[in-house]
Design a protein around this motif. Structure first.
Motif, PDB file in Angstrom:
ATOM      1  N   LEU A 139       0.775  -1.444  -0.058  1.00  0.00           N
ATOM      2  CA  LEU A 139      -0.077   0.057  -0.060  1.00  0.00           C
ATOM      3  C   LEU A 139       0.848   1.230  -0.087  1.00  0.00           C
ATOM      4  O   LEU A 139       0.536   2.161  -0.779  1.00  0.00           O
ATOM      5  CB  LEU A 139      -0.858   0.006   1.242  1.00  0.00           C
ATOM      6  CG  LEU A 139      -1.915   1.055   1.491  1.00  0.00           C
ATOM      7  CD1 LEU A 139      -2.950   0.869   0.039  1.00  0.00           C
ATOM      8  CD2 LEU A 139      -2.700   1.092   2.633  1.00  0.00           C
ATOM      9  N   GLY A 140       1.813   1.357   1.025  1.00  0.00           N
ATOM     10  CA  GLY A 140       2.684   2.387   0.871  1.00  0.00           C
ATOM     11  C   GLY A 140       3.677   2.888  -0.122  1.00  0.00           C
ATOM     12  O   GLY A 140       3.717   3.756  -0.712  1.00  0.00           O
ATOM     13  N   LEU A 141       3.968   1.691  -0.895  1.00  0.00           N
ATOM     14  CA  LEU A 141       4.765   1.617  -2.190  1.00  0.00           C
ATOM     15  C   LEU A 141       4.018   2.620  -3.162  1.00  0.00           C
ATOM     16  O   LEU A 141       4.746   3.227  -3.931  1.00  0.00           O
ATOM     17  CB  LEU A 141       5.032   0.390  -2.626  1.00  0.00           C
ATOM     18  CG  LEU A 141       5.762   0.257  -4.062  1.00  0.00           C
ATOM     19  CD1 LEU A 141       6.071  -1.454  -3.968  1.00  0.00           C
ATOM     20  CD2 LEU A 141       5.171   0.559  -5.125  1.00  0.00           C
ATOM     21  N   ALA A 142       2.723   2.263  -3.322  1.00  0.00           N
ATOM     22  CA  ALA A 142       2.098   3.115  -4.153  1.00  0.00           C
ATOM     23  C   ALA A 142       2.130   4.723  -4.005  1.00  0.00           C
ATOM     24  O   ALA A 142       2.236   5.700  -4.858  1.00  0.00           O
ATOM     25  CB  ALA A 142       0.603   2.751  -4.418  1.00  0.00           C
ATOM     26  N   PHE A 143       2.060   5.116  -2.531  1.00  0.00           N
ATOM     27  CA  PHE A 143       2.111   6.599  -2.138  1.00  0.00           C
ATOM     28  C   PHE A 143       3.495   6.884  -2.667  1.00  0.00           C
ATOM     29  O   PHE A 143       3.747   8.103  -3.119  1.00  0.00           O
ATOM     30  CB  PHE A 143       1.667   6.584  -0.832  1.00  0.00           C
ATOM     31  CG  PHE A 143       0.205   6.540  -0.573  1.00  0.00           C
ATOM     32  CD1 PHE A 143      -0.475   7.815  -0.592  1.00  0.00           C
ATOM     33  CD2 PHE A 143      -0.494   5.429  -0.479  1.00  0.00           C
ATOM     34  CE1 PHE A 143      -1.907   7.711  -0.223  1.00  0.00           C
ATOM     35  CE2 PHE A 143      -1.481   5.200  -0.092  1.00  0.00           C
ATOM     36  CZ  PHE A 143      -2.635   6.455  -0.205  1.00  0.00           C
ATOM     37  N   VAL A 144       4.551   6.243  -2.075  1.00  0.00           N
ATOM     38  CA  VAL A 144       6.101   6.768  -2.304  1.00  0.00           C
ATOM     39  C   VAL A 144       5.972   6.895  -3.862  1.00  0.00           C
ATOM     40  O   VAL A 144       6.677   7.953  -4.198  1.00  0.00           O
ATOM     41  CB  VAL A 144       6.912   5.721  -1.779  1.00  0.00           C
ATOM     42  CG1 VAL A 144       8.298   6.458  -1.960  1.00  0.00           C
ATOM     43  CG2 VAL A 144       6.741   5.590  -0.304  1.00  0.00           C
ATOM     44  N   ALA A 145       5.608   5.950  -4.859  1.00  0.00           N
ATOM     45  CA  ALA A 145       6.031   6.154  -6.061  1.00  0.00           C
ATOM     46  C   ALA A 145       5.311   7.370  -6.684  1.00  0.00           C
ATOM     47  O   ALA A 145       5.887   8.193  -7.372  1.00  0.00           O
ATOM     48  CB  ALA A 145       5.342   4.843  -6.604  1.00  0.00           C
ATOM     49  N   VAL A 146       4.038   7.607  -6.056  1.00  0.00           N
ATOM     50  CA  VAL A 146       3.383   8.753  -6.859  1.00  0.00           C
ATOM     51  C   VAL A 146       4.260   9.871  -6.513  1.00  0.00           C
ATOM     52  O   VAL A 146       4.375  10.948  -7.194  1.00  0.00           O
ATOM     53  CB  VAL A 146       1.929   8.827  -6.036  1.00  0.00           C
ATOM     54  CG1 VAL A 146       1.424  10.333  -6.483  1.00  0.00           C
ATOM     55  CG2 VAL A 146       1.305   7.946  -7.067  1.00  0.00           C
ATOM     56  N   VAL A 147       4.526  10.375  -5.326  1.00  0.00           N
ATOM     57  CA  VAL A 147       5.183  11.158  -4.653  1.00  0.00           C
ATOM     58  C   VAL A 147       6.589  11.660  -5.295  1.00  0.00           C
ATOM     59  O   VAL A 147       6.949  12.658  -5.830  1.00  0.00           O
ATOM     60  CB  VAL A 147       5.400  11.319  -3.038  1.00  0.00           C
ATOM     61  CG1 VAL A 147       6.106  12.390  -2.716  1.00  0.00           C
ATOM     62  CG2 VAL A 147       4.221  11.296  -2.364  1.00  0.00           C
ATOM     63  N   VAL A 148       7.422  10.412  -5.556  1.00  0.00           N
ATOM     64  CA  VAL A 148       8.647  10.300  -6.112  1.00  0.00           C
ATOM     65  C   VAL A 148       8.534  11.052  -7.446  1.00  0.00           C
ATOM     66  O   VAL A 148       9.229  11.647  -8.146  1.00  0.00           O
ATOM     67  CB  VAL A 148       9.408   9.048  -5.720  1.00  0.00           C
ATOM     68  CG1 VAL A 148      10.592   9.091  -7.024  1.00  0.00           C
ATOM     69  CG2 VAL A 148       9.771   9.287  -4.350  1.00  0.00           C
ATOM     70  N   GLN A 149       7.412  10.262  -8.197  1.00  0.00           N
ATOM     71  CA  GLN A 149       7.343  10.559  -9.641  1.00  0.00           C
ATOM     72  C   GLN A 149       7.030  11.944  -9.900  1.00  0.00           C
ATOM     73  O   GLN A 149       7.613  12.624 -11.018  1.00  0.00           O
ATOM     74  CB  GLN A 149       6.111   9.663 -10.113  1.00  0.00           C
ATOM     75  CG  GLN A 149       5.945   9.533 -11.571  1.00  0.00           C
ATOM     76  CD  GLN A 149       4.825   8.874 -12.126  1.00  0.00           C
ATOM     77  OE1 GLN A 149       4.252   8.058 -11.398  1.00  0.00           O
ATOM     78  NE2 GLN A 149       4.693   8.900 -13.442  1.00  0.00           N
ATOM     79  N   ALA A 150       6.116  12.688  -8.893  1.00  0.00           N
ATOM     80  CA  ALA A 150       5.706  13.955  -9.106  1.00  0.00           C
ATOM     81  C   ALA A 150       7.179  14.863  -9.075  1.00  0.00           C
ATOM     82  O   ALA A 150       7.361  15.893  -9.708  1.00  0.00           O
ATOM     83  CB  ALA A 150       4.709  14.423  -8.151  1.00  0.00           C
ATOM     84  N   ARG A 151       7.667  14.666  -7.895  1.00  0.00           N
ATOM     85  CA  ARG A 151       9.061  15.436  -7.776  1.00  0.00           C
ATOM     86  C   ARG A 151       9.991  15.077  -8.742  1.00  0.00           C
ATOM     87  O   ARG A 151      10.675  16.354  -9.088  1.00  0.00           O
ATOM     88  CB  ARG A 151       9.698  14.946  -6.303  1.00  0.00           C
ATOM     89  CG  ARG A 151      10.290  16.055  -5.722  1.00  0.00           C
ATOM     90  CD  ARG A 151      10.642  15.578  -4.176  1.00  0.00           C
ATOM     91  NE  ARG A 151      11.508  16.775  -3.928  1.00  0.00           N
ATOM     92  CZ  ARG A 151      11.049  17.787  -3.074  1.00  0.00           C
ATOM     93  NH1 ARG A 151       9.926  17.848  -2.752  1.00  0.00           N
ATOM     94  NH2 ARG A 151      11.962  18.860  -2.896  1.00  0.00           N
ATOM     95  N   LEU A 152      10.159  13.926  -9.559  1.00  0.00           N
ATOM     96  CA  LEU A 152      11.113  13.861 -10.736  1.00  0.00           C
ATOM     97  C   LEU A 152      10.719  14.519 -11.870  1.00  0.00           C
ATOM     98  O   LEU A 152      11.320  15.186 -12.664  1.00  0.00           O
ATOM     99  CB  LEU A 152      11.328  12.443 -11.052  1.00  0.00           C
ATOM    100  CG  LEU A 152      12.077  11.634  -9.888  1.00  0.00           C
ATOM    101  CD1 LEU A 152      12.233  10.275 -10.274  1.00  0.00           C
ATOM    102  CD2 LEU A 152      13.737  12.181 -10.117  1.00  0.00           C
ATOM    103  N   ALA A 153       9.214  14.723 -12.143  1.00  0.00           N
ATOM    104  CA  ALA A 153       8.776  15.382 -13.068  1.00  0.00           C
ATOM    105  C   ALA A 153       8.927  16.911 -12.921  1.00  0.00           C
ATOM    106  O   ALA A 153       9.188  17.423 -14.284  1.00  0.00           O
ATOM    107  CB  ALA A 153       7.054  15.228 -13.153  1.00  0.00           C
ATOM    108  N   ALA A 154       9.203  17.316 -11.827  1.00  0.00           N
ATOM    109  CA  ALA A 154       9.313  18.785 -11.596  1.00  0.00           C
ATOM    110  C   ALA A 154      10.850  19.085 -11.609  1.00  0.00           C
ATOM    111  O   ALA A 154      11.486  20.076 -11.474  1.00  0.00           O
ATOM    112  CB  ALA A 154       8.972  19.462 -10.480  1.00  0.00           C
TER     113      ALA A 154
END
Lengths: 256, 390
Positions: A139-154
Motif C-alpha cells: 500500500l505504502g509503495l503506491a504512495f511513495v511512487a506517486v510522490v517521487v514521480q511527481a518530484r522527478l517530473a518537476a
C-alpha cells in the motif's frame, strides 16, 4: 457569511475528535457522562499489556513497511518518471492500483496470495507480522511512487546533465545529485506510508495471524465489547502521533 | 531581431594588436580584429557530415565544420535552427544519427559525456542547489579523485578568477544572477577542458551586465588560451565576441566566417537579414560590368557588388542617404516618408517606395524634418549594396 460556513465546516469535521479528546480526560467510567477532569485512563492504559503489545507490533510493522515502501517506491517512481519501456502504462496502473482499489479487495487478494505461496513454496509460514508488513508495504509503495514521480517530473534535468558533464558516471549522478534532491519527497512518502500502516485495520485483519494483532485491531475488538474510556485515551495519543507525522510530512514536502 | 540597434561597422584594423580589451572602455563592443586568427592551428573539433533527427524533424542536417584551437567560435541562429543540438552533440548528450565528431583527433562516437575532454556551461547554469558554491565548483575535481587539499586550493583559485573570493560557502540561491553565471563558468573551467561549450551564456543577464560579461568572457578566453564554442541567438553578441561565426538555419550551416565576413559579405538573404537590419531588393540578373552587378527590381535597375547572377541586393539602413531633391547617384529610388522613430543616437525613417516596398533608412537624430507629403529620394553607393546569390 463565508466565515460562518467555514465555522460550520470545521465543527462538522473536528467536533467528534474534540469530543473524543475531551472524554479521554473524563473521570467517570460512563462514556457519555462528565465526571470531572482526570488522567487516570492514561495511567490504566500504560498498565494494559494487550494494548502495549499491540502498539509495539504496530510500530514495528509501520516502520518496516514504510522503509520497504520507500525503497521500492523510489525505484518504481524513478522508472515511471524517467524511462519509456514496453508495458510502462500497465506498470504505472499496477503500481498505483492500491491507491484506488477498495482495501477489502487488496486485503483479500493478498491473503489468497500468501495462502497459495505457502502451499506451493512453503513461505511465508503462517500469517503474522511478516505478512502484515508485506501488505502495508504494498500500500505504502503506491504512495511513495506517486510522490517521487511527481518530484522527478518537476526536476531540472540539466542538473543531472551538468553532473555527467563534470565527469560523474550515471550511478554517481543518481547518488550525489538526484537522490539528495528528491530526498524530501522520499521522506514525505515514508511518513505517509508509516501513518497509513499505523491506521490500517482492513489489510491487517486479512493478513494477520494469531498473536500478531495490531493496535487498530485491538481497539476495534475492544470497542465491540463496549467503549472503555481507555480507548479514548489511546485514540487521543494516536491522533497526536498521526497529526505530528502528517505535519512533518507536509513541512518536508513544502521544502525545496 | 529587428529591434537591435545597428552596430558600428568595423573599421579597418587599427593595428593595436595585443593591446587587449580594457573593460569599461566606454562599453564599446570588442572588435574581433584585435584578436589574431588561429594561425594554422590544428583543429580541435572536427564535425563530419553530422545529422541528427528527432521524432519527425531533422535538428542537425548534414553539418561539417572545423573549429581551430584557441578559437572563440559562435553558433548563431534563430531558435530551433539546431545550434543547441549541435552543442549537445559535442558535449555527448546526444549521439549523431550519421556522421562523425572528432575532438582533439579522437573519434567521439559512443563516448559518454563523462569521458569527454569537454565541459559545458548551461543556459540555466544548472548549479546544484543542495551544495555550496565551493562544492559546486569542486564537483568535477572530486570526480577526478584529487586529494581534498588540492581541490580546495584549486577551487579558491577559480573563485578568485571569477572574482567571487569569499563566497565559497554560500548556497547558489543566495547569489545574484551575475554571480551565479560566474559560478557556472568557474565550475565548467575547473577540469581545464580542451573545449568549453557555452549555451546562451549571457541570455539570463540584464543588458548592462551582458555587455560587461561579454568583454570578460573574451578576456578570459584569451588569457586561458582555451577554445570556446558559444551558442547564441543574439547577433550582436556573436559579432562582439567571436573570432568566427557559423550562421545556422533549419539544421544547416548557411555561412561560416569572421564577424566582418558575415556582416559585410553575407552570401544569402537569410544571413543578411539575420545579422542586423537590412533592406532587401529582390530581382532578376541584368548583367555585370565594371565590377558592378545589375539587377532588375520592382524599384528599377539597381547596382551592387558581389557574384554575378545575384538575385537580391542587401542595403543597410545606415548606408542610405535621404534627400528631398533627386541626387546624382547610381542607385536612386523614390518614395514617401511614413514615419520616423527616434532612437537616441540615430533616427529610423520608414519610407514607402512607389512599388509599395517599405524601406528603413537612418539619419542623424537632429537632422531637419522631412516633408510628409512630398517625394523623397533614397540613394546609396553600389559598394554598399551587397549582391546575394541565394
Amino acid at each position: 457569511m463565508s466565515r460562518v460556513l467555514l465555522g460550520i465546516g470545521y465543527v462538522f469535521l473536528y467536533a467528534p475528535i474534540a469530543l473524543l479528546v475531551l472524554y479521554s480526560f473524563n473521570a467517570s467510567r460512563l462514556v457519555a457522562v462528565w465526571g470531572g477532569f482526570s488522567t487516570k485512563w492514561y495511567g490504566e492504559l500504560l498498565r494494559n499489556e494487550a494494548i502495549l503489545g499491540a502498539t509495539l507490533v504496530s510500530l514495528e510493522v509501520a516502520a518496516l513497511a514504510a522503509t520497504i515502501a520507500a525503497v521500492l517506491g523510489t525505484l518504481a517512481g524513478t522508472a515511471l518518471a524517467r524511462w519509456r519501456f514496453p508495458g510502462r502504462t500497465v506498470f504505472s496502473v499496477m503500481a498505483t492500483a492500491p491507491l484506488v482499489l477498495p482495501e477489502v479487495i487488496t486485503g483479500l487478494s493478498l491473503l489468497l496470495l500468501f495462502v497459495s505461496t505457502e502451499q506451493w513454496l512453503g513461505w511465508p509460514q503462517g500469517r503474522g507480522v511478516l505478512t502484515i508488513t508485506i501488505a502495508h508495504a504494498t500500500l505504502g509503495l503506491a504512495f511513495v511512487a506517486v510522490v517521487v514521480q511527481a518530484r522527478l517530473a518537476a526536476f531540472d534535468r540539466s542538473l543531472e546533465e551538468a553532473a555527467l558533464d563534470l565527469g560523474a558516471p550515471p550511478w554517481k549522478v543518481y547518488a550525489t545529485i538526484t537522490l539528495p534532491l528528491i530526498a524530501p519527497g522520499i521522506a514525505t512518502g515514508w511518513l505517509l506510508a508509516f501513518t497509513l500502516s499505523l491506521d490500517d485495520l482492513v489489510l491487517a485483519s486479512f493478513t494477520s495471524g494469531p498473536g500478531s494483532s495490531t493496535l487498530p485491531m485491538v481497539i476495534f475488538s475492544a470497542v465491540r465489547l463496549g467503549v472503555s474510556p481507555q480507548i479514548n485515551a489511546l485514540a487521543t495519543i494516536l491522533i497526536g502521533l498521526v497529526a505530528l507525522v502528517v505535519g512533518l510530512a507536509f513541512w518536508l514536502g513544502r521544502r525545496r | 531581431m529587428s529591434a537591435t540597434k545597428p552596430r558600428p561597422r568595423p573599421s579597418p584594423a587599427t593595428g593595436d594588436e595585443g593591446a587587449g580589451i580594457e573593460p569599461g572602455k566606454e562599453g564599446a563592443a570588442p572588435q574581433s580584429f584585435v584578436r589574431a586568427p588561429p594561425a594554422a592551428a590544428a583543429s580541435i573539433v572536427r564535425i563530419e557530415g553530422v545529422r541528427k533527427r528527432f521524432a519527425g524533424t531533422t535538428a542537425v542536417d548534414g553539418v561539417s565544420l572545423d573549429i581551430g584551437r584557441g578559437e572563440f567560435f559562435a553558433l548563431l541562429g534563430p531558435s530551433g535552427c539546431g545550434k543547441t543540438t549541435l552543442l549537445r552533440l559535442l558535449a555527448g548528450f546526444e549521439q549523431p544519427d550519421e556522421g562523425e565528431i572528432f575532438i582533439d583527433g579522437e573519434p567521439m562516437a559512443g563516448v559518454p559525456p563523462y569521458r569527454r575532454p569537454v565541459n559545458m556551461m548551461f543556459q540555466s547554469y544548472a548549479l546544484f542547489p543542495h551544495m555550496s558554491v565551493a562544492a559546486n565548483i569542486g564537483y568535477g575535481l572530486k570526480q577526478q579523485g584529487l586529494p581534498r587539499a588540492e581541490i580546495a586550493a584549486r577551487v579558491a583559485r577559480l573563485l578568485d578568477l571569477v572574482e567571487l573570493g569569499g563566497l565559497g560557502e554560500r548556497r547558489p540561491s543566495a547569489l545574484s544572477g551575475g554571480q551565479r553565471q560566474r559560478v557556472a563558468l568557474a565550475r565548467a573551467l575547473a577540469r581545464e577542458p580542451k573545449l568549453l561549450l557555452l549555451d546562451e551564456p549571457l541570455a539570463a543577464l540584464d543588458r548592462k551586465l551582458r555587455e560587461r560579461t561579454q568583454l570578460e568572457l573574451v578576456a578570459l578566453q584569451r588569457r586561458l588560451g582555451l577554445t570556446f564554442v558559444v551558442v547564441t541567438h543574439d547577433q550582436e553578441e556573436a559579432l562582439g565576441m567571436a573570432t568566427r561565426i557559423a550562421v545556422m538555419e533549419k539544421g544547416r550551416l548557411r555561412q561560416v566566417g569572421t564577424p566582418e565576413d558575415i556582416y559585410e559579405r553575407p552570401r544569402s538573404r537569410f544571413v543578411a537579414d539575420f545579422i542586423g537590419e537590412v533592406n532587401l531588393f529582390e530581382g532578376t540578373p541584368a548583367g555585370a560590368e565594371g565590377g558592378l552587378v545589375w539587377l532588375d527590381t520592382a524599384d528599377g535597375r539597381l547596382a551592387g557588388t558581389g557574384p554575378s547572377g545575384a538575385i537580391a541586393l542587401s542595403v543597410r539602413p545606415e548606408d542610405i542617404e535621404i534627400a528631398t531633391h533627386r541626387p546624382n547617384a547610381t542607385n536612386v529610388v523614390v518614395g514617401r516618408v511614413e514615419g520616423a522613430r527616434y532612437r537616441g543616437d540615430d533616427m529610423v525613417v520608414h519610407v514607402r517606395l512607389e512599388s509599395g516596398k517599405a524601406v528603413r533608412a537612418t539619419r542623424l537624430p537632429h537632422a531637419p524634418p522631412l516633408p510628409a507629403d512630398a517625394d523623397v529620394f533614397l540613394s546609396w553607393s553600389p559598394q554598399d549594396a551587397v549582391a546575394l546569390a541565394e
